[in-house]
Write a protein that holds these residues in place. Sequence first.
Motif, PDB file in Angstrom:
ATOM      1  N   ALA A 166      -5.844 -57.659  10.291  1.00  0.00           N
ATOM      2  CA  ALA A 166      -7.274 -57.958  10.126  1.00  0.00           C
ATOM      3  C   ALA A 166      -8.047 -56.699   9.781  1.00  0.00           C
ATOM      4  O   ALA A 166      -7.604 -55.579  10.061  1.00  0.00           O
ATOM      5  N   GLU A 167      -9.221 -56.937   9.174  1.00  0.00           N
ATOM      6  CA  GLU A 167     -10.097 -55.798   8.896  1.00  0.00           C
ATOM      7  C   GLU A 167     -10.835 -55.467  10.183  1.00  0.00           C
ATOM      8  O   GLU A 167     -11.488 -56.337  10.766  1.00  0.00           O
ATOM      9  N   GLY A 168     -10.679 -54.253  10.631  1.00  0.00           N
ATOM     10  CA  GLY A 168     -11.341 -53.888  11.888  1.00  0.00           C
ATOM     11  C   GLY A 168     -11.102 -52.423  12.166  1.00  0.00           C
ATOM     12  O   GLY A 168     -10.159 -51.830  11.643  1.00  0.00           O
ATOM     13  N   LEU A 175     -13.477 -60.408  16.651  1.00  0.00           N
ATOM     14  CA  LEU A 175     -13.359 -60.682  15.217  1.00  0.00           C
ATOM     15  C   LEU A 175     -13.591 -62.167  14.943  1.00  0.00           C
ATOM     16  O   LEU A 175     -13.582 -62.976  15.871  1.00  0.00           O
ATOM     17  N   THR A 176     -13.759 -62.484  13.676  1.00  0.00           N
ATOM     18  CA  THR A 176     -13.796 -63.908  13.304  1.00  0.00           C
ATOM     19  C   THR A 176     -12.659 -64.134  12.317  1.00  0.00           C
ATOM     20  O   THR A 176     -12.044 -63.175  11.822  1.00  0.00           O
ATOM     21  N   GLU A 185     -12.743 -64.837   9.375  1.00  0.00           N
ATOM     22  CA  GLU A 185     -12.997 -64.204   8.060  1.00  0.00           C
ATOM     23  C   GLU A 185     -12.448 -62.779   7.998  1.00  0.00           C
ATOM     24  O   GLU A 185     -12.185 -62.248   6.914  1.00  0.00           O
ATOM     25  N   ASN A 186     -12.283 -62.141   9.147  1.00  0.00           N
ATOM     26  CA  ASN A 186     -11.761 -60.765   9.165  1.00  0.00           C
ATOM     27  C   ASN A 186     -10.246 -60.715   8.954  1.00  0.00           C
ATOM     28  O   ASN A 186      -9.680 -59.658   8.711  1.00  0.00           O
ATOM     29  N   CYS A 235      -6.804 -67.257   5.297  1.00  0.00           N
ATOM     30  CA  CYS A 235      -5.941 -66.182   4.797  1.00  0.00           C
ATOM     31  C   CYS A 235      -4.513 -66.687   4.602  1.00  0.00           C
ATOM     32  O   CYS A 235      -4.142 -67.731   5.128  1.00  0.00           O
TER      33      CYS A 235
END
Length: 335
Positions: free
Chosen positions: A92-94, A35-36, A38-39, A68
């Motif tokens: 996180a978005e994932g 992830l980065t 931004e996630n 965030c």
Amino acid sequence: MIAIRGATTVDGDRPQFIKDVVKELLEEIFKRNGLTEENAVCMLFSNTSDLHSLYPAKAAREAGFFGCPMYSSLEPEMEGALEKCIRVMVLAEGQKPPVHVYLRGAKALRADLSGIYNVAIDGPAGSGKSTISKILGKKLNILCLDTGAMYRACALKCLWSGVPADDETCVSRIIENIDLTVKYENGEQKTMLDGKDVSAEIRRPEISMLASKVSALGCVREKMVGLQRKIAAETSCILDGRDIGTNVLPNAGFKFYLTASPEVRARRRCEENRQKGFDTPYEEILEEIKKRDFQDKTRKIAPLKQADDAILVDSSEMSIDEVVRFMESKIQEKI
Ligand code: DC
């Protein structure tokens, strides 16, 4: 959305130290999860109360993470908790299952997450194995198996059955179907023989020599080692004995060989016996310790010796606390 756990420890309560480990932890979390920043949706930090110099969330911002909302809180003071520890939950978005990240020994208290690991502590009689194992077990929150107690129970069974402890033919008959189990009550090992709690009885001084004799027999060792391996395979635990690192668990993650001079060991045993109500003279105990050392080290099967990859700890000049701290630090380094 996924929730990723992370934790790390800090060498000292200094802002720069905190910043460095928080940066390292977050970078590892993002890297290992593909992830980065931004996630990330949010980051929730907590730290133990021995860290005051910088909020982990502030450390994260100072280390360049801005993307965030973040939040820091103080953990309750818990006995046995890891010192100077920072934990984080990154939402996180994932899609993929989260990879949790534990750095700098922060995993030791989470046996559930670190998988099963075994600690082998071998050494001669009176070197402090049982005492140290019990304290270490509590600190790491894992069970302790005193394997000597199992050989002692075999010796007691011989005594009950009127069988000489060195008569392999007779002993093998009673060992074959021995009803020997260990159970744990409030973290304490109870040794059960024929359904009876014999934990105190097997500590009688006369059982010590008998146990040393009976433990030299192949039929006894085969049976006991089987039971010990089964317990070790099912749960993280510390096994203390004579042949754990060399024979029972040659692949144990951590191996220590704990020893002390015969005189120091005899003095300790003398004191221990006195507290249990057995008033055996020092000279007698010293003699017995030397005899047992000889028996345990020279027997043909699985004699007492330091495994090549075991860490030698001579506790003659060390306090219990020092030994525990040393072993714990060695374990924390690797987990
Ligand atoms: O540690 P202890 O004094 O309770 O052990 C009693 C005897 O059992 C000891 O003389 C050697 C033997 N023993 C063994 O052979 N292998 C082990 N893993 C543990 C103990």
